[in-house]
Write a protein that holds these residues in place. Structure first.
Motif, PDB file in Angstrom:
ATOM      1  N   ARG A   1      11.938   1.302  -5.431  1.00  0.00           N
ATOM      2  CA  ARG A   1      12.449   1.793  -4.141  1.00  0.00           C
ATOM      3  C   ARG A   1      12.104   0.842  -3.007  1.00  0.00           C
ATOM      4  O   ARG A   1      12.923   0.600  -2.112  1.00  0.00           O
ATOM      5  CB  ARG A   1      11.885   3.187  -3.872  1.00  0.00           C
ATOM      6  CG  ARG A   1      12.467   4.263  -4.792  1.00  0.00           C
ATOM      7  CD  ARG A   1      11.796   5.596  -4.597  1.00  0.00           C
ATOM      8  NE  ARG A   1      12.422   6.623  -5.420  1.00  0.00           N
ATOM      9  CZ  ARG A   1      11.959   7.867  -5.546  1.00  0.00           C
ATOM     10  NH1 ARG A   1      10.846   8.213  -4.916  1.00  0.00           N
ATOM     11  NH2 ARG A   1      12.584   8.740  -6.314  1.00  0.00           N
ATOM     12  N   LEU A   2      10.894   0.280  -3.030  1.00  0.00           N
ATOM     13  CA  LEU A   2      10.522  -0.649  -1.963  1.00  0.00           C
ATOM     14  C   LEU A   2      11.345  -1.932  -2.034  1.00  0.00           C
ATOM     15  O   LEU A   2      11.768  -2.456  -0.999  1.00  0.00           O
ATOM     16  CB  LEU A   2       9.033  -0.968  -2.061  1.00  0.00           C
ATOM     17  CG  LEU A   2       8.438  -1.733  -0.874  1.00  0.00           C
ATOM     18  CD1 LEU A   2       7.001  -1.288  -0.638  1.00  0.00           C
ATOM     19  CD2 LEU A   2       8.477  -3.234  -1.080  1.00  0.00           C
ATOM     20  N   LEU A   3      11.598  -2.445  -3.249  1.00  0.00           N
ATOM     21  CA  LEU A   3      12.380  -3.672  -3.377  1.00  0.00           C
ATOM     22  C   LEU A   3      13.831  -3.462  -2.980  1.00  0.00           C
ATOM     23  O   LEU A   3      14.474  -4.377  -2.460  1.00  0.00           O
ATOM     24  CB  LEU A   3      12.287  -4.206  -4.807  1.00  0.00           C
ATOM     25  CG  LEU A   3      10.931  -4.799  -5.205  1.00  0.00           C
ATOM     26  CD1 LEU A   3      10.949  -5.228  -6.655  1.00  0.00           C
ATOM     27  CD2 LEU A   3      10.588  -5.991  -4.312  1.00  0.00           C
ATOM     28  N   LEU A   4      14.368  -2.270  -3.236  1.00  0.00           N
ATOM     29  CA  LEU A   4      15.732  -1.985  -2.793  1.00  0.00           C
ATOM     30  C   LEU A   4      15.795  -1.895  -1.266  1.00  0.00           C
ATOM     31  O   LEU A   4      16.792  -2.283  -0.658  1.00  0.00           O
ATOM     32  CB  LEU A   4      16.235  -0.682  -3.416  1.00  0.00           C
ATOM     33  CG  LEU A   4      16.544  -0.730  -4.919  1.00  0.00           C
ATOM     34  CD1 LEU A   4      16.986   0.642  -5.410  1.00  0.00           C
ATOM     35  CD2 LEU A   4      17.603  -1.777  -5.229  1.00  0.00           C
TER      36      LEU A   4
ATOM     37  N   PRO B   1       0.838  -1.211   0.000  1.00  0.00           N
ATOM     38  CA  PRO B   1       0.000   0.000   0.000  1.00  0.00           C
ATOM     39  C   PRO B   1       0.868   1.255   0.000  1.00  0.00           C
ATOM     40  O   PRO B   1       1.871   1.344   0.707  1.00  0.00           O
ATOM     41  CB  PRO B   1      -0.785  -0.123   1.313  1.00  0.00           C
ATOM     42  CG  PRO B   1      -0.776  -1.581   1.633  1.00  0.00           C
ATOM     43  CD  PRO B   1       0.537  -2.099   1.129  1.00  0.00           C
ATOM     44  N   GLY B   2       0.476   2.207  -0.785  1.00  0.00           N
ATOM     45  CA  GLY B   2       1.238   3.446  -0.882  1.00  0.00           C
ATOM     46  C   GLY B   2       2.259   3.472  -1.992  1.00  0.00           C
ATOM     47  O   GLY B   2       2.823   4.527  -2.293  1.00  0.00           O
ATOM     48  N   VAL B   3       2.508   2.324  -2.638  1.00  0.00           N
ATOM     49  CA  VAL B   3       3.444   2.287  -3.757  1.00  0.00           C
ATOM     50  C   VAL B   3       2.847   3.050  -4.930  1.00  0.00           C
ATOM     51  O   VAL B   3       1.687   2.839  -5.289  1.00  0.00           O
ATOM     52  CB  VAL B   3       3.748   0.832  -4.162  1.00  0.00           C
ATOM     53  CG1 VAL B   3       4.382   0.784  -5.544  1.00  0.00           C
ATOM     54  CG2 VAL B   3       4.691   0.202  -3.159  1.00  0.00           C
ATOM     55  N   THR B   4       3.632   3.932  -5.503  1.00  0.00           N
ATOM     56  CA  THR B   4       3.165   4.722  -6.646  1.00  0.00           C
ATOM     57  C   THR B   4       4.007   4.388  -7.869  1.00  0.00           C
ATOM     58  O   THR B   4       5.139   4.831  -7.999  1.00  0.00           O
ATOM     59  CB  THR B   4       3.270   6.226  -6.338  1.00  0.00           C
ATOM     60  OG1 THR B   4       4.617   6.534  -5.935  1.00  0.00           O
ATOM     61  CG2 THR B   4       2.318   6.615  -5.233  1.00  0.00           C
ATOM     62  N   GLY B   5       3.468   3.574  -8.728  1.00  0.00           N
ATOM     63  CA  GLY B   5       4.114   3.281  -9.995  1.00  0.00           C
ATOM     64  C   GLY B   5       5.349   2.405  -9.865  1.00  0.00           C
ATOM     65  O   GLY B   5       5.692   1.891  -8.792  1.00  0.00           O
ATOM     66  N   LEU B   6       6.036   2.257 -10.984  1.00  0.00           N
ATOM     67  CA  LEU B   6       7.216   1.400 -11.037  1.00  0.00           C
ATOM     68  C   LEU B   6       8.371   1.964 -10.224  1.00  0.00           C
ATOM     69  O   LEU B   6       9.197   1.210  -9.721  1.00  0.00           O
ATOM     70  CB  LEU B   6       7.629   1.204 -12.495  1.00  0.00           C
ATOM     71  CG  LEU B   6       6.612   0.444 -13.345  1.00  0.00           C
ATOM     72  CD1 LEU B   6       6.923   0.592 -14.824  1.00  0.00           C
ATOM     73  CD2 LEU B   6       6.584  -1.026 -12.958  1.00  0.00           C
ATOM     74  N   GLN B   7       8.442   3.275 -10.118  1.00  0.00           N
ATOM     75  CA  GLN B   7       9.492   3.869  -9.304  1.00  0.00           C
ATOM     76  C   GLN B   7       9.310   3.509  -7.830  1.00  0.00           C
ATOM     77  O   GLN B   7      10.286   3.220  -7.123  1.00  0.00           O
ATOM     78  CB  GLN B   7       9.480   5.382  -9.489  1.00  0.00           C
ATOM     79  CG  GLN B   7      10.740   6.074  -8.991  1.00  0.00           C
ATOM     80  CD  GLN B   7      10.763   7.529  -9.381  1.00  0.00           C
ATOM     81  OE1 GLN B   7       9.774   8.229  -9.221  1.00  0.00           O
ATOM     82  NE2 GLN B   7      11.886   7.993  -9.885  1.00  0.00           N
TER      83      GLN B   7
END
Length: 290
Positions: free
Chosen positions: A159-162, A149-155
């Motif tokens: 960032r979350l995966l890093l 939740p809160g993820v905006t787009g591929l960017q």
């Protein structure tokens, strides 16, 4: 303060020019990798890479000389905009790259733009296929938001995966990429040529070649969308690493599309449902993990 603002504007203009220049240099190579290499692997004769660059240069020279019809011009603008956003690289500064469109690289938005171009190129045909592809895009957006939740787009995915390499978001993204590769509804060149003849469009070689180049740009955008979902950690890199990451992501997306076509799995609706169901389970696991 005025000097700082002017410097920021200069950085933005420089970044935009560099990104457009890199994409224009890479597009003929991408056309060759996506269209000619699979044909070469099955034993068919194809034109050399330099011929792709020659035809691409001739395409832009003709546009500058005579222009494009309104419909083709809008399709070209939408396709290049999608490619620019999905490229997700920075050549000057990372924050400038983000301001230039990487923040718009949302799967549903970019996929919708590419499907609008496909429907515009071949209207009135494959409505069911377009609908299935739109449904898969909507589920992809829902699963990504559900997983994080809160993820905006591929960017945001990158960032979350890093920040959390073990997140189930990676598996969700991968399954969605495979499902979208099997549901792609962009027309091939034979379908495009048949549609132009049936609609009474001028059957000149120039008009056909221009429309084929524009549709090829949409195919590149779709392959980039799949590559960004397949390898999201390579999205948004800086400098030469960003260019390398762009080529790798495009190669991964093109490979998914080629595998779907060569194996005939794109006609297997049950496999698509299985992949989307698996993506949903991974999203739920990531959402409610302790």
């Amino acid at each position: 303060m005025i000097g700082s603002a002017l410097l920021s504007v200069l950085h933005i203009v420089l970044e935009l020019c560099l990104q457009c220049g890199v994409l224009l240099l890479l597009l003929p190579l991408m056309f060759w990798l996506e269209e000619d290499v699979p044909a070469l692997l099955v034993g068919r004769a194809v034109a050399p890479l330099r011929e792709r660059y020659r035809r691409f240069a001739a395409f832009w020279r003709e546009i500058l000389r005579t222009g494009l019809p309104l419909e083709d011009g809008l399709m070209l603008a939408l396709g290049f905009l999608a490619v620019l956003c999905l490229a997700g690289l920075s050549l000057v500064r990372a924050d400038v790259g983000s301001a230039l469109g990487a923040w718009l690289a949302d799967p549903l938005l970019m996929g919708g733009i590419l499907l609008v171009g496909a429907f515009w190129a071949v209207p009135g045909r494959f409505r069911a296929v377009h609908g299935r592809c739109c449904f898969a895009l909507c589920l992809t957006e829902c699963f990504l938001v559900l997983a994080a939740p809160g993820v905006t787009g591929l960017q945001g995915v990158q960032r979350l995966l890093l920040a959390a390499p073990g997140s189930s978001l990676a598996g969700t993204s991968l399954c969605c990429a495979a499902a979208l590769a099997l549901t792609t509804s962009l027309p091939d060149f034979q379908v495009l040529a048949d549609e132009m003849v049936s609609r009474g469009r001028p059957a000149s070689r120039l008009a056909r070649d221009q429309r084929q180049v524009i549709v090829s740009i949409h195919h590149v955008g779709w392959a980039l969308l799949l590559g960004d979902l397949l390898l999201p950690v390579l999205f948004g890199l800086e400098g030469p690493a960003g260019v390398i990451g762009l080529v790798i992501r495009f190669g991964g997306g093109s490979l998914l599309v080629a595998l779907g076509r060569l194996t005939g799995m794109s006609r297997n609706g049950r496999l698509v449902a299985l992949l989307l169901g698996l993506a949903g389970l991974m999203a739920l696991a990531g959402r409610f993990a302790v």
